[in-house]
Motif scaffolding. Structure first.
Motif: not given
Lengths: 355, 306
Positions: A32-37, B45-56, B106-109, B112-116
């Motif tokens: 794959y060229v990108g991440p699966v996510g 930093g990006a994933v943590s910010a997203f996760a916390v903002a999304f959760t709270t 960390m970001g797996e879940g 595709g979630q709408p961000g804050v």
């Protein structure tokens, strides 16, 4: 100390790999060229891989390498899979073409399939989907829905696949509004959410009110949603990123093809070929039409049905190029060869095609 | 929204993550530590910010999480390079890989979630002034913070005793040690500061730039931030110039593409790199003190002999 480093590097796993364990299973692999996510292009290929796992169950073992850069890295990645005894390898980006051919020469017993390219060999098949069919319908919808009469188009690289998409979109739009305008921004990347968002903002600032893209992330959709504008999704259904913005999405449905090919490779009937399926075969699917009035929806649905039956040919008839010359003949579509080497714009596009 | 305004706002969004991350790295490098893991810390930093903002549902908690996550990851780097005197270049590269892998995990879940979204501030009256209003009074908090950060960094580094200590540690760790400064303690704090800033830069991406989480969304901005520090010859205000120049040229490049001037887009897309390097080389050229700006102990481990 060294050990710590080694451990953290392994943990890091820039190339993350999934494997099921068993020796006698048929091994099918993907690059794959990108991440699966990425929520787009690569994500769709990976859905296809998962469908293979589901359909063929424990007869097959799958493996993938993600985030493989086009260029020299690709050759190494593909060769790595070949040495890992993969029996069929799908390389899913245009830029993997030469690397695929090179590795395939060294491993004549392994079957290779390269997406969106044009170079075949005895053990290298190519496959693609007629995404331009979906783009034609999107162009029609854009021309109906746009208030400014102008759409913004975010694109990656000037390869035939992309140029064909732009032309098809424009032909669809012109079939509804002959004066429709298209603003094009090349971001020179398949996947950079930040740049895609920058381009989206610039295009909306310049008066486009509908966005479409040939890049892989949902960033542009998100920007359209934020600014109350409309957009088309790319590769996968992006409705989650633009519940009020998405008109439809040109989705890639690779699953049936992957299942068919892996089966063929398993029973020995696999032959090199050039597969190019479209809406009729279910390889290109437009996600549900949303955020549009019923008459536009009806028009889009009719166009989809006509493209499936062959009554509507996105590249049918005599086509005038940007430079005024013409190509094609009445009642017939351009040949696949013409499409696959397309390096010209149709009349009406105000952009100079980068060479 | 007028075209000019939309271009200016887009430039500011493009420059802010670079400015945040580069300023942090500048302080780290001033203390003599080269941390090449900026890209990885930004991703986390990006994933943590997203996760916390999304959760709270609160983007401001997301900002805090981004800084904390960046700092936390930088501690891993500090343990290896300061505690065990490991090679900083190799460890930094490993940190990038670790950060990218970790962020994907960390970001797996959250794909595709709408961000804050971190909303822009709106001051009634002031924000409504044409052009100046939205640009000066209508940005989000991180844009203002990035300027305050650059100013404060310049002040602390060159006007305070603390700044003198940091620079002393970075320029000559043996002498600094002989004078009784805790070299590795100062460095630890600078590394953590750099990590927190990189985390903020990443957080800006997933909260304001494109409020969503996708793997690899940092897309090389960490490396650009690193390069900015070097080309700005370790001077905070030049980092501001560099980051904004980079943002300006890249966004103008996009705007020009659709103007049909016949300039090849490949050239326009490479201009930000060329122009930024050229401009910063020009400002840094000719002055003798620039050579001495490079922290003399950059990249060298310090092991105090007892």
């Amino acid at each position: 100390m060294k050990k710590w480093l080694a451990i953290s590097t392994i943990l890091a796993g820039g190339l993350m790999v999934t494997t099921a364990n068993a020796a006698d299973k048929f091994k099918a692999c993907w690059v794959y060229v990108g991440p699966v996510g990425d929520g787009g292009y690569t994500y769709q290929h990976d859905l296809g891989r998962k469908e293979v796992e589901k359909e063929l169950g424990d007869k097959v073992e799958t493996k993938y390498l993600e985030n493989v850069a086009e260029g020299p890295d690709a050759e190494r990645a593909i060769e790595h899979l070949a040495r890992e005894k993969c029996q069929i390898i799908f390389t899913t980006s245009f830029g993997f073409m030469d690397a695929t051919i090179k590795v395939a020469k060294k491993y004549p017993k392994i079957k290779f399939e390269h997406a969106t390219g044009y170079k075949q060999a005895d053990n290298v098949a190519t496959y693609n989907a007629r995404f331009y069919e979906g783009r034609y319908v999107m162009g029609q919808i854009a021309a109906k829905m746009s208030k400014t009469g102008k759409a913004g188009y975010i694109v990656s690289f000037p390869i035939p696949e992309v140029v064909m998409g732009i032309n098809s979109f424009m032909r669809g739009a012109q079939s509804v509004n002959p004066d429709f305008k298209l603003s094009i921004i090349w971001v020179n990347s398949w996947f950079d959410p930040g740049k895609e968002a920058d381009a989206a903002k610039v295009l909306l600032g310049q008066g486009a009110d509908i966005l479409t893209q040939h890049t892989d992330s949902p960033a542009a959709m998100k920007i359209a949603e934020e600014q109350g504008k409309l957009a088309f999704g790319q590769s996968s259904d992006m409705i989650a990123f633009g519940p009020k913005a998405q008109l439809t999405s040109n989705t890639d449905n690779w699953g049936p093809y992957y299942v068919q090919e892996v089966k063929a490779a398993m029973d020995g009937s696999w032959k090199s070929h050039d597969a190019w399926d479209g809406m009729a075969q279910g390889a290109v699917v437009l996600s549900p039409f949303t955020n549009m009035p019923d008459d536009v929806k009806a028009m889009a649905e009719k166009s989809v049905a006509d493209i499936k039956s062959g009554a509507l040919l996105p590249f049918g008839g005599v086509i005038t190029k940007q430079d005024g010359s013409t190509v094609g003949e009445a009642g017939k579509s351009l040949s696949d060869k013409d499409l696959n080497s397309m390096n010209w714009y149709v009349k009406g596009i105000d952009d100079k095609l980068p060479q | 929204m007028s075209e000019l305004l939309s271009i200016i706002l887009t430039i500011m969004t493009a420059a802010t993550p670079l400015l945040l991350a580069a300023t942090g790295e500048l302080v780290t490098e001033r203390s003599g530590v080269l941390n090449l893991g900026v890209e990885g810390m930004m991703a986390v930093g990006a994933v943590s910010a997203f996760a916390v903002a999304f959760t709270t549902g609160n983007p401001y908690l997301g900002i805090v999480a981004a800084a904390a996550a960046g700092a936390a990851l930088s501690i891993v780097f500090a343990i290896l390079t300061l505690g065990m005197a490991a090679n900083q270049v190799a460890t930094g590269l490993a940190l990038t890989l670790l950060g990218l892998g970790l962020s994907a995990l960390m970001g797996e879940g959250f794909v595709g979630q709408p961000g804050v979204k971190l909303e822009r501030i709106h001051i009634p009256g002031l924000s409504d002034i044409p052009l100046i209003g939205p640009v000066v009074f209508g940005q989000d908090v991180l844009v203002y913070f990035s300027f305050i950060l650059a100013g404060a960094t310049a002040y602390v580094l060159f006007r305070t005793r603390l700044g003198l200590t940091i620079r002393a540690v970075g320029d000559n760790h043996t002498s600094a040690h002989a004078l009784g400064f805790g070299v590795n303690r100062v460095r630890l704090l600078c590394v953590m500061f750099g990590g927190a800033c990189a985390g903020l830069g990443g957080g800006y991406l997933s909260l304001a730039y494109t409020p969503l989480w996708i793997e690899n969304m940092v897309a090389g901005r960490g490396w650009i931030a690193l390069a900015l520090v070097v080309f700005a010859s370790w001077m905070p205000w030049r980092v501001v110039v560099g980051a904004y120049l980079f943002g300006t040229v890249s966004i103008l490049g996009f705007a020009l593409q659709s103007k049909q001037l016949g300039i090849p887009p490949q050239l326009l897309n490479s201009l930000p790199y060329l122009v930024t390097i050229l401009a910063l080389v020009v400002i840094s050229a000719g002055r003798t003190f620039n050579r001495s700006n490079t922290p003399a102990c950059l990249g060298q481990s310090f092991v105090p002999d007892r």
